[in-house]
Design a protein around this motif. Sequence first.
Motif, PDB file in Angstrom:
ATOM      1  N   GLU A 261       0.828  -1.209   0.000  1.00  0.00           N
ATOM      2  CA  GLU A 261       0.000   0.000   0.000  1.00  0.00           C
ATOM      3  C   GLU A 261       0.861   1.257   0.000  1.00  0.00           C
ATOM      4  O   GLU A 261       0.510   2.266  -0.629  1.00  0.00           O
ATOM      5  CB  GLU A 261      -0.915   0.000   1.216  1.00  0.00           C
ATOM      6  CG  GLU A 261      -1.972  -1.084   1.207  1.00  0.00           C
ATOM      7  CD  GLU A 261      -2.820  -1.068   2.482  1.00  0.00           C
ATOM      8  OE1 GLU A 261      -2.989   0.024   3.062  1.00  0.00           O
ATOM      9  OE2 GLU A 261      -3.287  -2.142   2.888  1.00  0.00           O
ATOM     10  N   LYS A 264       1.941   3.303  -3.141  1.00  0.00           N
ATOM     11  CA  LYS A 264       1.064   4.333  -3.723  1.00  0.00           C
ATOM     12  C   LYS A 264       1.480   5.735  -3.299  1.00  0.00           C
ATOM     13  O   LYS A 264       1.148   6.719  -3.970  1.00  0.00           O
ATOM     14  CB  LYS A 264      -0.387   4.083  -3.277  1.00  0.00           C
ATOM     15  CG  LYS A 264      -1.001   2.808  -3.825  1.00  0.00           C
ATOM     16  CD  LYS A 264      -1.323   2.923  -5.311  1.00  0.00           C
ATOM     17  CE  LYS A 264      -2.461   3.877  -5.570  1.00  0.00           C
ATOM     18  NZ  LYS A 264      -2.816   3.918  -7.015  1.00  0.00           N
ATOM     19  N   LYS A 289      -3.275  -8.117  -4.489  1.00  0.00           N
ATOM     20  CA  LYS A 289      -3.366  -6.814  -3.816  1.00  0.00           C
ATOM     21  C   LYS A 289      -2.567  -5.765  -4.586  1.00  0.00           C
ATOM     22  O   LYS A 289      -3.032  -4.646  -4.789  1.00  0.00           O
ATOM     23  CB  LYS A 289      -2.845  -6.930  -2.382  1.00  0.00           C
ATOM     24  CG  LYS A 289      -2.983  -5.655  -1.562  1.00  0.00           C
ATOM     25  CD  LYS A 289      -2.481  -5.861  -0.144  1.00  0.00           C
ATOM     26  CE  LYS A 289      -2.696  -4.603   0.696  1.00  0.00           C
ATOM     27  NZ  LYS A 289      -4.112  -4.329   0.969  1.00  0.00           N
ATOM     28  N   LEU A 293      -4.037  -2.348  -6.573  1.00  0.00           N
ATOM     29  CA  LEU A 293      -3.550  -0.997  -6.305  1.00  0.00           C
ATOM     30  C   LEU A 293      -2.738  -0.432  -7.470  1.00  0.00           C
ATOM     31  O   LEU A 293      -2.193   0.680  -7.377  1.00  0.00           O
ATOM     32  CB  LEU A 293      -2.689  -0.999  -5.032  1.00  0.00           C
ATOM     33  CG  LEU A 293      -3.417  -1.334  -3.724  1.00  0.00           C
ATOM     34  CD1 LEU A 293      -2.425  -1.504  -2.579  1.00  0.00           C
ATOM     35  CD2 LEU A 293      -4.435  -0.263  -3.382  1.00  0.00           C
TER      36      LEU A 293
END
Length: 416
Positions: A261, A264, A289, A293
Amino acid sequence: MQSIPHTVDSEKRRVIFLCFDNPMCNTRILRASQAAKNAGYNVYAVGLENTNIGPPSAKYYSIKAKNILLVKNNMSAFRWRMQTVAVGLLSKLFPMDAARQFLFKHLPYHNMFDACAENLYLALNKEHVLSDKDIIFAEHWQVGLTARKAKQKYGCRIFYDLSELPIVEFSKNTIWNFLMPKLVHSAEALIIDVTDTTISVIPSPKLYFDKFYNKNIKSRYIPNQVLSGIEKPRSNLGKRPKRVIYFGGIRPHRGIETMIEALKYLPDTIEFDCRGYGKKSYLNALRKKAHKLDVQHRFNILDPVSPDCIMDSIIGYACGLSMFDPSSLQLQMAQPNKAFLYLKAGLPFLVSKTTILATQIKDMPFADVVEWDNPIDLAKKISLFYNSRIEIPETSYNDFLVHIKAENFSDLFERK
């Protein structure tokens, strides 16, 4: 099972390492065996054949192939899980430790492993009588029964290496937490009760012992450290300043999802490498995942490497991750291999707040803390490392061991 030659020097004593993986792929066992050999012991090992990484190729390792017995597993993964679940469920239903200890013998591998270890005891005893000059180094709770028998029959000293906190090791796994703690407790008690020296990978397991054994058990703190002989990586390896590395078992609660994550919030030039082993289903979940993303081109899962290739595989990265979920007692207190490897390789690294490791690296220039499960905070700390280009002095590794008051395995194997 392989046969083992009778090559014991009667002027030397022996250390027999019992571990529930391949001893040649276990850096902690390799480190301990080096220290034992340097202290004048002959070293032997019993382990399991299955492993996700190849054995080291370096010639200096103390446990030679001829001194290792490996138990083979012909059981399918499905049968393994079902048998373990059945034993765990039955042990939960029976309140008596004696009943649980009986069931403990029916866990996968158990009888085969114990028989293999006892054959080794017989062979070594025939060459030169086993006694309290010899050491059984028990690395896992499942080897407790055969270690206990060695003490009762031959008088060997028992070193129990609390390399994990086994009762709570998988406490974040719902099925494990429901089925296994009582069984593991009764099994570990078999060896705790006869251990001469308890070795802890964490600074103080008092909380663990107080909670599950309600008694004071003294231990010696020997954290995971880097293997002698591979402590200095090759200097001609290229830098990887735009890459972040996670090294080790690829499992949940290690901050891997958070790092995906965090991509990003980092420049598109920053990539994240995971090097290690993990279940196929979890690796696929991580890939999904990353794809969701839209950072799949910046997330790489790399093959695990043998112990003598680790340093070369991590040198030059911008930083390393050693982030564990602090809500787990096991992970809150962990002293992972990766933190010591990063430091030895000259990498700054990040750890979770409210962990013991976070306390230990406080005010240290080579590491920083992040909020668990916070990708924005993680991205911010990675950017600081990336922009500052921290240079870590070669002395930092040894200085850190002094700072945390760590012992070494060389302090443990004193001749009696």
